[in-house]
Enzyme design. Structure first.
Site, PDB file in Angstrom:
ATOM      1  N   THR A 172       0.872  -1.187   0.000  1.00  0.00           N
ATOM      2  CA  THR A 172       0.000   0.000   0.000  1.00  0.00           C
ATOM      3  C   THR A 172       0.906   1.234   0.000  1.00  0.00           C
ATOM      4  OG1 THR A 172      -0.253  -0.257   2.405  1.00  0.00           O
ATOM      5  CG2 THR A 172      -2.030  -1.094   1.008  1.00  0.00           C
ATOM      6  N   LYS A 182       3.850  -6.924   4.223  1.00  0.00           N
ATOM      7  CA  LYS A 182       3.626  -5.525   3.908  1.00  0.00           C
ATOM      8  C   LYS A 182       3.321  -4.799   5.203  1.00  0.00           C
ATOM      9  CE  LYS A 182       0.287  -3.351   3.551  1.00  0.00           C
ATOM     10  NZ  LYS A 182      -0.441  -2.380   4.466  1.00  0.00           N
ATOM     11  N   THR A 207      -0.252  -2.561  11.386  1.00  0.00           N
ATOM     12  CA  THR A 207      -0.966  -2.639  10.119  1.00  0.00           C
ATOM     13  C   THR A 207      -0.077  -3.395   9.198  1.00  0.00           C
ATOM     14  OG1 THR A 207      -2.127  -0.609  10.323  1.00  0.00           O
ATOM     15  CG2 THR A 207      -1.903  -1.373   8.161  1.00  0.00           C
ATOM     16  N   GLU A 254       6.045   4.838   7.383  1.00  0.00           N
ATOM     17  CA  GLU A 254       5.698   5.964   6.510  1.00  0.00           C
ATOM     18  C   GLU A 254       6.553   7.191   6.826  1.00  0.00           C
ATOM     19  OE1 GLU A 254       1.075   4.758   5.620  1.00  0.00           O
ATOM     20  OE2 GLU A 254       1.534   6.039   7.329  1.00  0.00           O
ATOM     21  N   ASN A 309      -0.191  10.750   5.614  1.00  0.00           N
ATOM     22  CA  ASN A 309      -1.451  10.386   6.250  1.00  0.00           C
ATOM     23  C   ASN A 309      -2.509  11.476   6.188  1.00  0.00           C
ATOM     24  OD1 ASN A 309      -1.326   7.576   7.567  1.00  0.00           O
ATOM     25  ND2 ASN A 309       0.694   8.459   7.941  1.00  0.00           N
ATOM     26  N   THR A 311      -6.768  10.377  -0.644  1.00  0.00           N
ATOM     27  CA  THR A 311      -6.777  11.163  -1.877  1.00  0.00           C
ATOM     28  C   THR A 311      -5.502  10.968  -2.660  1.00  0.00           C
ATOM     29  OG1 THR A 311      -5.907  13.080  -0.674  1.00  0.00           O
ATOM     30  CG2 THR A 311      -8.295  12.910  -0.926  1.00  0.00           C
TER      31      THR A 311
END
Length: 408
Positions: free
Chosen positions: A158, A184, A195, A281, A403, A408
């Protein structure tokens, strides 16, 4: 537990290296880009299976379906996964869609429904576009192959920047046995679990019960000891499939080669856990926190998780600021008693605190160390004999950027 000398790391290995496994991926339209978003791991025989799942109370529908499949006979033959849509918090329709994926997978690969597992990752609260998903599953058998490990890795990503895979080999009963894994995970990472999706394959001869026990133990000290941002997802899962095609006597804790197998299995889990933490991230570095001298295992683990999860500690590492005050403050709020006069702290080999008192250290050297891609924080409580280690990453501007615009 035995060390790395008990197994060999294979630089070209993947989840298809263990005997009997194929994998692949394709783009079915869940992602806006042309990246793969649907994948599968397939075994030529029903594989002994085990799984661990998120502790989030809002558990996604696919996880419940997979648990049902494994519960029927302790075996799986096909593991389906989609990215781009979590199929979480989607009500009865989400449950029906997850089961429809299982039914379609069973038909496509010619196996019984209870031999199919399903999992999803991506945006929460949106229904799967099932015509696209079902069409993709129909096409999957043509994309699943012996060298399809890389395509599978691409299908599960992702916000990940890199694929995460590892394969090792060892000798059991004089035969070569492989253990491989792919995962992942990048954001919403926090114990228990994170996650993350993890998939492990092995050709070892081991039954589901012993595999489950080993997976529980390894998860506890690897996947449950990473954090990126303090959030725990609805979709976290690790599944292991064992084909048994390496042959030999069935592995049990009493088997002479069990310690070597357990060490190799643990290495695969730890490697994937650290790879997830490193790819957090916006992250620029992997942070490893070790707490020693604790009065109990629970205290050591809780303090590790508190330090590694501290936004202030993570920010200091990003800014290469040797602010040990943030570390000791996290130690003190972890919910376990500490002797406030006996704490030692090191950044790498740089001592910054001894017996809870500051010591002079080279600030420039410490800053240079913290600029590296791997930062080790050592905390010795000097209270007992228990130790724990956990992994996380720094907190950067990019984490907020990613985040703030996730949907979007």
């Amino acid at each position: 537990m035995l060390g790395k000398d008990s197994f060999v790391i294979l630089s070209e290995g993947s989840v298809t290296t263990p005997k009997g496994f194929r994998a692949g991926g394709l783009h079915c339209g869940l992602k806006k880009t042309e990246r793969h978003d649907l994948g599968a791991i397939v075994c030529e025989v029903p594989a002994q299976a085990a799984g661990v799942y998120t502790l989030n109370q809002f558990q996604a529908a696919p996880l419940r379906v997979t648990q049902e499949s494994i519960a029927q006979g302790g075996t799986l033959q096909v593991m389906l996964v989609n990215s781009g849509n979590a199929n979480a918090c989607t009500g009865q329709q989400g449950e029906d869609d997850a089961r429809a994926m299982r039914t379609a997978g069973a038909k496509a690969f010619g196996v019984a429904e209870h031999l199919v597992g399903v999992t999803s990752t991506g945006v929460i609260g949106e229904l799967l576009p099932m015509p696209k998903v079902l069409s993709g599953i129909e096409r999957l058998p043509g994309e699943v192959k012996a060298d399809g490990g890389d395509d599978f890795c691409q299908a599960i990503l992702t916000t990940d920047l890199v694929k995460k895979e590892i394969c090792v080999s060892l000798t059991v009963d004089g035969r070569t046995v492989h253990i491989a894994g792919a995962a992942k995970g990048s954001g919403m990472i926090h114990p228990n679990m994170a996650t993350m999706l993890g998939f492990m394959t092995t050709d070892a001869n081991i039954d589901s019960a012993h595999l489950q026990k080993l997976l529980n133990e390894v998860t506890d000290s690897t996947f449950n000891m990473i954090t990126v941002d303090g959030d725990t997802s609805t979709n976290d899962m690790v599944v292991v499939m064992a084909s048994g095609l390496a042959g030999g006597e069935s592995l049990t804790p009493e088997h002479k080669d069990w310690p070597a197998f357990a060490a190799a299995f643990h290495y695969v889990g730890e490697y994937l856990a650290k790879a997830i933490a490193r790819d957090g991230e916006g992250a620029t570095k992997l942070i490893e926190v070790t707490v020693s001298g604790a009065a109990s295992r629970e205290a050591a683990r809780a303090i590790v998780k508190t330090v590694i999860g501290s936004s202030l500690v993570k920010s200091a590492c990003f800014g290469a600021d040797a602010n040990w005050g943030r570390i000791i403050a996290a130690v003190g709020r972890a919910g376990h008693p500490v002797q406030t006069e006996t704490v030692d702290i090191r950044l790498g080999d740089i001592v910054v605190l001894t017996q809870s008192r500051p010591v002079k250290f080279d600030e420039e050297r410490a800053a240079e160390y913290l600029k590296g891609e791997f930062v080790q924080i050592h905390v010795n409580l000097n209270m007992g004999n228990h130790t724990a280690t956990g992994w996380g990453c720094d907190l950067t501007y990019d984490y907020v950027r990613i985040n703030a615009a996730y949907r979007t």
